[in-house]
Design a protein around this motif. Structure first.
Motif, short mmCIF file in Angstrom:
data_model
loop_
_atom_site.label_atom_id
_atom_site.label_comp_id
_atom_site.label_asym_id
_atom_site.label_seq_id
_atom_site.Cartn_x
_atom_site.Cartn_y
_atom_site.Cartn_z
N LEU A 82 2.66 -11.66 -0.29
CA LEU A 82 1.56 -10.81 -0.90
C LEU A 82 2.04 -10.85 -2.34
N PRO A 83 0.69 -10.37 -2.92
CA PRO A 83 0.49 -10.28 -4.58
C PRO A 83 1.66 -9.11 -4.82
N ASP A 84 1.78 -9.29 -6.26
CA ASP A 84 2.72 -8.13 -6.75
C ASP A 84 2.21 -6.86 -6.86
N GLU A 85 0.61 -7.20 -7.13
CA GLU A 85 -0.32 -5.87 -7.42
C GLU A 85 -0.33 -4.88 -5.74
N PHE A 86 -0.23 -5.86 -4.94
CA PHE A 86 -0.13 -5.01 -3.30
C PHE A 86 1.22 -4.20 -3.31
N LEU A 87 2.09 -5.05 -3.66
CA LEU A 87 3.37 -4.32 -3.45
C LEU A 87 3.64 -3.30 -4.31
N ASP A 88 3.09 -3.27 -5.67
CA ASP A 88 3.08 -1.96 -6.51
C ASP A 88 2.12 -0.92 -5.83
N GLU A 89 1.16 -1.37 -5.40
CA GLU A 89 0.31 -0.29 -4.68
C GLU A 89 0.97 0.58 -3.47
N LEU A 90 1.77 -0.23 -2.89
CA LEU A 90 2.65 0.50 -1.81
C LEU A 90 3.84 1.30 -2.26
N LYS A 91 4.21 0.80 -3.42
CA LYS A 91 5.47 1.90 -4.22
C LYS A 91 4.58 2.99 -4.87
N ASN A 92 3.47 2.83 -5.30
CA ASN A 92 2.97 4.09 -5.80
C ASN A 92 2.54 4.88 -4.78
N GLN A 93 2.07 4.47 -3.62
CA GLN A 93 1.79 5.26 -2.35
C GLN A 93 3.00 6.11 -2.08
N LEU A 94 4.13 5.51 -2.05
CA LEU A 94 5.33 6.10 -1.50
C LEU A 94 5.64 7.25 -2.61
N LYS A 95 5.60 6.79 -3.98
CA LYS A 95 5.90 8.13 -4.89
C LYS A 95 4.90 9.22 -4.90
N ALA A 96 3.75 8.77 -4.55
CA ALA A 96 2.82 9.93 -4.30
C ALA A 96 3.23 11.16 -3.42
N ILE A 97 3.76 10.31 -2.23
CA ILE A 97 4.26 11.22 -0.97
C ILE A 97 5.74 11.87 -1.56
N LEU A 98 6.42 11.28 -2.23
CA LEU A 98 7.72 12.09 -2.55
C LEU A 98 7.44 13.13 -3.82
N GLU A 99 6.43 12.79 -4.34
CA GLU A 99 6.10 13.85 -5.36
C GLU A 99 5.47 15.21 -4.49
N GLY A 100 4.85 15.01 -3.39
CA GLY A 100 4.47 15.92 -2.62
C GLY A 100 3.41 16.98 -3.01
N ASN A 101 2.64 16.27 -3.97
CA ASN A 101 1.49 17.09 -4.54
C ASN A 101 0.25 17.18 -3.38
N GLY A 102 0.38 16.32 -2.46
CA GLY A 102 -0.55 16.45 -1.44
C GLY A 102 -0.39 17.34 -0.31
#
Length: 382
Positions: A125-145
């Motif tokens: 997978l491209p690095d951009e895809f992996l970065d998106e996955l990590k950003n997705q988890l960051k957003a979950i950990l932030e809990g703003n949702g």
């Protein structure tokens, strides 16, 4: 008695563990990352989960009694989560859509699928895809949702912590991004996803299997200092150098009355936790063992007591001149709460003095004047 906590800890076995703990531990990671209170990422009334009785990490971040937190994620909170997939209406952020469906993986895939299978996919997978996955988890950990993010995190953590195949041996085969995601899910700490923090593969694995402190600014191998006490021996991931013996959390407050260090066993306790847990109370004089009672701290790790008046005096004499207005008022409030129920003359006077200074500072008194006043008080009341 100790005066602060964090990663930069030097044990002192003198009669008093004096501040400050400012010198960096050799080889420790120094970071200037800003810290964000976990209260901003979790709903204040949310109960922190413990997925199993041996775990110390508690939910997306840490409780309000600690600041085991790191920088918030980049601006990715517009993404919506549903069944581990990202919905994104921005054309410029459609990296995941451009990856073929056969190659796509989700956070849930990483949490539940075999390490070698996911690792092989991630290498394609491209690095951009992996970065998106990590950003997705960051957003979950932030809990703003809100509850949706919280529920998704609990699902991910349950998947990870229910697996018996995630061992030091199998994790060696993990893709770097895969390992970072697994560690972030297991600990609930988003710092492991931050681009400016780069731990070795070995260190990440040791954090995952509770052989290294999850506090990135500490990173000591566990048990710290080869401590054999019951706490260090039986609590997975507990570090006596930077974690509270009551709430198991760490933070980065130093040179403060926020933490109390035991003179005898060198373990640390949040002052708030000690007050709440009844570890601060009146008792017989530590020096004489008899005579008038005084305010004492009882360490849960060794069950021995230390007197508090001298500890507060040491903290203020060493640290108060460097505090700003906000810090001085916060420390006066801590001391006021510690000695609120004091029956001995010195303790009562200290409580009244703190309350008086707080009222005057709220009325505009300069912090330099208030600081000078409390230091004179300690000189007179020995």
């Amino acid at each position: 008695m100790g005066t602060s906590s964090g990663s930069n800890i030097n044990h002192q076995h003198s009669s008093k563990m004096l501040p400050p703990r400012q010198q960096p531990r050799p080889g420790s990671l120094q970071t200037s990352l800003s810290l964000v209170s976990s209260e901003h990422r979790l709903s204040p009334d949310a109960q922190e989960p413990r997925s199993n009785s041996d775990n110390l990490h508690e939910s997306p971040t840490e409780s309000a009694s600690s600041q085991e937190t790191w920088p918030t994620a980049d601006a990715v909170t517009a993404k919506k989560m549903e069944n581990g997939k990202i919905e994104n209406d921005c054309p410029e952020q459609s990296v995941i859509r451009r990856v073929s469906s056969a190659d796509k993986i989700t956070l849930r895939d990483i949490a539940r699928e075999r390490v070698d299978v996911i690792s092989e996919k991630m290498h394609r997978l491209p690095d951009e895809f992996l970065d998106e996955l990590k950003n997705q988890l960051k957003a979950i950990l932030e809990g703003n949702g809100g509850s949706q993010n919280r529920e998704e995190f609990l699902i991910l953590q349950k998947l990870v912590q229910s697996r018996s195949d995630l061992t030091a041996k199998t994790l060696i085969r993990a893709h770097r991004a895969q390992l970072e995601i697994l560690v972030a899910i297991n600990t609930g700490i988003q710092a492991f996803l931050h681009p400016n923090i780069s731990l070795s593969q070995t260190s990440l694995i040791e954090v995952f299997v509770y052989k290294r402190c999850r506090n990135i600014a500490c990173q000591n191998q566990l048990p710290a200092d080869d401590c054999t006490c019951e706490l260090c021996a039986n609590r997975n991931g507990f570090c006596n150098l930077c974690m509270c013996v009551i709430c198991n959390k760490f933070d980065f407050e130093v040179n403060t009355c926020r933490w109390i260090g035991c003179d005898l066993c060198s373990h640390w306790t949040h002052t708030d936790c000690a007050i709440r847990d009844g570890q601060i109370c009146m008792g017989s004089s530590v020096k004489s063992g008899s005579g008038p009672n005084e305010m004492l701290f009882r360490c849960r790790a060794c069950n021995r007591t230390s007197e508090l008046f001298g500890w507060v005096k040491d903290v203020f004499q060493h640290c108060a001149p460097a505090w700003d207005r906000e810090a001085l008022m916060r420390e006066l409030d801590f001391v006021s709460r510690i000695f609120r129920g004091s029956d001995d003359p010195r303790g009562k006077k200290l409580f009244w003095k703190c309350e008086d200074l707080l009222e005057k500072m709220r009325g505009g008194q300069a912090e330099s004047t208030a600081c000078r006043s409390i230091l004179i008080f300690f000189q007179v009341n020995v």
